[in-house]
Design an enzyme around this catalytic site. Structure first.
Site, PDB file in Angstrom:
ATOM      1  N   LYS A   1       0.870  -1.175   0.000  1.00  0.00           N
ATOM      2  CA  LYS A   1       0.000   0.000   0.000  1.00  0.00           C
ATOM      3  C   LYS A   1       0.908   1.227   0.000  1.00  0.00           C
ATOM      4  CE  LYS A   1      -1.875   3.012   1.822  1.00  0.00           C
ATOM      5  NZ  LYS A   1      -1.879   4.457   1.401  1.00  0.00           N
TER       6      LYS A   1
ATOM      7  N   GLY B   1       6.427   5.945   8.439  1.00  0.00           N
ATOM      8  CA  GLY B   1       5.461   7.033   8.453  1.00  0.00           C
ATOM      9  C   GLY B   1       5.404   7.704   9.806  1.00  0.00           C
TER      10      GLY B   1
ATOM     11  N   ASN C   1       4.433   8.809  13.722  1.00  0.00           N
ATOM     12  CA  ASN C   1       4.479   8.091  14.995  1.00  0.00           C
ATOM     13  C   ASN C   1       3.105   7.611  15.441  1.00  0.00           C
ATOM     14  OD1 ASN C   1       7.064   9.732  14.980  1.00  0.00           O
ATOM     15  ND2 ASN C   1       7.341   8.479  16.811  1.00  0.00           N
TER      16      ASN C   1
ATOM     17  N   VAL D   1       0.433   6.751  13.673  1.00  0.00           N
ATOM     18  CA  VAL D   1       0.017   5.573  12.916  1.00  0.00           C
ATOM     19  C   VAL D   1       0.904   4.384  13.278  1.00  0.00           C
ATOM     20  CG1 VAL D   1      -0.234   4.591  10.609  1.00  0.00           C
ATOM     21  CG2 VAL D   1      -0.923   6.955  11.038  1.00  0.00           C
ATOM     22  N   GLY D   2       2.201   4.626  13.407  1.00  0.00           N
ATOM     23  CA  GLY D   2       3.120   3.547  13.742  1.00  0.00           C
ATOM     24  C   GLY D   2       2.787   2.878  15.068  1.00  0.00           C
TER      25      GLY D   2
ATOM     26  N   GLU E   1       9.512   2.465  11.164  1.00  0.00           N
ATOM     27  CA  GLU E   1      10.433   3.586  11.090  1.00  0.00           C
ATOM     28  C   GLU E   1       9.590   4.847  11.056  1.00  0.00           C
ATOM     29  OE1 GLU E   1      13.551   3.638  11.568  1.00  0.00           O
ATOM     30  OE2 GLU E   1      13.822   1.468  11.552  1.00  0.00           O
TER      31      GLU E   1
ATOM     32  N   GLU F   1       8.442  17.351  15.237  1.00  0.00           N
ATOM     33  CA  GLU F   1       8.857  17.168  13.845  1.00  0.00           C
ATOM     34  C   GLU F   1       8.021  18.054  12.927  1.00  0.00           C
ATOM     35  OE1 GLU F   1      10.177  13.485  11.049  1.00  0.00           O
ATOM     36  OE2 GLU F   1       8.223  13.286  12.004  1.00  0.00           O
TER      37      GLU F   1
END
Length: 479
Positions: free
Chosen positions: A174, A227, A229, A231-232, A249, A380
């Site tokens: 995806k 992607g 943080n 979502v991770g 990552e 960020e």
């Protein structure tokens, strides 16, 4: 205008819904580059069924034969590099030389993992009983879900997909929904090189519709994600809950430390490269510059002067140093952070403006007198914004560099080897540069961060084998 399709079970097919989404040129936001499927979970399920059906034959194929396919794909990408780079520039916004470099890096990554086919795939151990042969072998996980970002739309997918394939996994990919055309080029090269039907499946669409479905499906034995943080973290929880492997990552707030004995010209140049190339849209981009107090004025003045001379504009123009941000949302985020910096009391030295209404441009921006605990210095931004923070010396510089929830990449500029080695030993980052920019990574070495920058996993090089394989230990005795 061309309409593109998903790659499922070796065929290019449209979304079941028939819905399409436009691919926008961030340099000229009125220009649509193509239409791509707005897929839903039914399309994803088709891809998962294809990956499951293709797995037994693919995993039983010789790893040498799998490597030969990757070699062919690398050659195709190299031959098509100019066309791929142009499309990458058009849809993502990085300059043409950067896009060409990324494209060739993807080819190099494919060649590296093709070469891994001729490396060891197990180990032999001494056994207590001398008649026992005790050894290990590595086997694929099975189906791997790959979720990739828009900022490196061919290199990051290559460094995830190539090791997944070489070690015998099948892939459902995806890609980011704002760089679909570059994903098409990588998938096409692998398809044309002979990757069998169902082994690599490309499903376009929004993460909000497809992400959770892919992550939570029991057929998927591993997820590799790059992607944000937020979502991770959700991916990590979902995978851990059902016992799947995950590799994350995520973000960075990368500091370059400039000590008083540094080569000032070098430090300025490397800061510019680290902060402004790719319009600052790198997880390894320089976002903070911690400068020893005695040279902070000279460094900031020189940095600002260089930034004012950078050409911002059409990324296809050879004179351009910095193109647009990748999307309207990204431009808004960066401009919002610039305003936050002003409100927090940091001093804007240069930049901080939208430069062109035709696309998503923001001028190179430098703040000084930045509070190290402010949002400008801790969150960020993912854009061409640098926060200059003063430090009394190496001791405080290390403290400030480590005072972050992130720990991806860092750099130190000094002529003192002892100080450089102390920095290497004490800084809390996965990637450390001495007298070079924070961005940039070789494909054959581990890549990844500490703290909230990663899931404590590493990508690229031989580290990839640890994620994409599982180990069997065999005790072989004579009958």
């Amino acid at each position: 205008m061309e309409a593109y399709n998903n790659l499922i079970n070796g065929r290019w097919v449209g979304a079941r819904s028939g819905q399409l989404r436009p691919d926008i040129n961030p340099s000229r936001s009125a220009e649509v580059l193509g239409q791509f499927p707005d897929s839903d979970p039914a399309d994803l399920n088709d891809a998962l069924e294809a990956a499951a059906a293709a797995l037994p034959k693919w995993r039983s194929l010789s790893i040498i034969a799998r490597g030969d396919i990757l070699y062919r794909a690398a050659d195709l990408i190299t031959a098509r590099a100019d066309a791929i780079a142009r499309d990458l520039t058009l849809e993502e916004g990085k300059t043409l030389p950067e896009a060409k470099g990324e494209t060739l890096r993807a080819a190099a990554i494919l060649r590296y993992y093709a070469g891994e086919a001729r490396q060891e795939i197990g180990e032999v151990y001494a056994a207590t009983d001398p008649t026992t042969m005790l050894y290990t072998k590595r086997e694929p996980l099975g189906i791997v879900g790959v979720i990739t970002p828009w900022n490196f739309p061919i290199a990051i997918p290559a460094w995830k997909i190539a090791p997944a394939l070489i070690y015998g996994n099948t892939v459902v990919w995806k890609p980011a929904d704002i760089t679909p055309l570059t994903a098409f080029h990588l998938a096409t090269a692998l398809h044309d090189a002979g990757v069998p039907a169902g082994v690599l499946n490309l499903v376009y669409g929004r993460g909000s519709k497809l992400g959770n479905v892919l992550v939570e499906d029991s057929r998927v034995r591993g997820i590799s994600f790059t992607g944000s943080n937020g979502v991770g973290r959700r991916i990590g929880v979902a995978c851990a809950t059902r016992g799947a492997k995950y590799q994350l990552e995520m973000g960075g707030k990368n500091a370059a430390v400039v000590l008083a004995d540094a080569d000032l010209e070098l430090a300025v140049e490397m800061t510019i490269r680290g902060a402004m190339r790719s319009t600052g849209q790198k997880c390894t981009a320089t976002s903070r510059v911690i400068v020893e107090q005695s040279i902070v004025g000279a460094f900031t003045e020189a940095l600002a002067e260089r930034c004012r001379k950078l050409v911002v504009g059409d990324p296809l123009d050879s004179a351009t140093y910095m193109g647009p941000l990748a999307s309207l949302d990204q431009q808004k985020t960066v401009l919002d952070y610039i305003e936050i910096g002003r409100q927090e009391g940091a001093r804007l030295v240069t930049g901080g403006t939208q430069t062109d209404n035709t696309g998503f441009f923001v001028s190179p921006t430098v703040f000084t007198a930045v509070d190290p605990h402010s949002r400008l210095a801790t969150e960020e931004i993912f854009g061409p914004v640098v926060a200059v923070v003063p430090a009394t010396g190496l001791e405080q510089a290390l403290q400030l560099a480590n005072d972050s929830s992130f720990g991806l990449s860092t750099a130190v500029f000094t002529k003192d080897l002892t100080k450089a080695l102390r920095f290497v030993d004490e800084v809390e980052c996965g990637i450390i540069h001495v007298n070079s920019e924070t961005a940039g990574a070789e494909p054959h070495v581990p890549f990844g961060g500490m703290k909230e920058s990663s899931s404590s996993s590493r990508e690229q090089g031989k580290s990839a084998r640890e994620f994409y394989t599982q180990v069997k230990t065999i005790y072989l005795d004579r009958s």
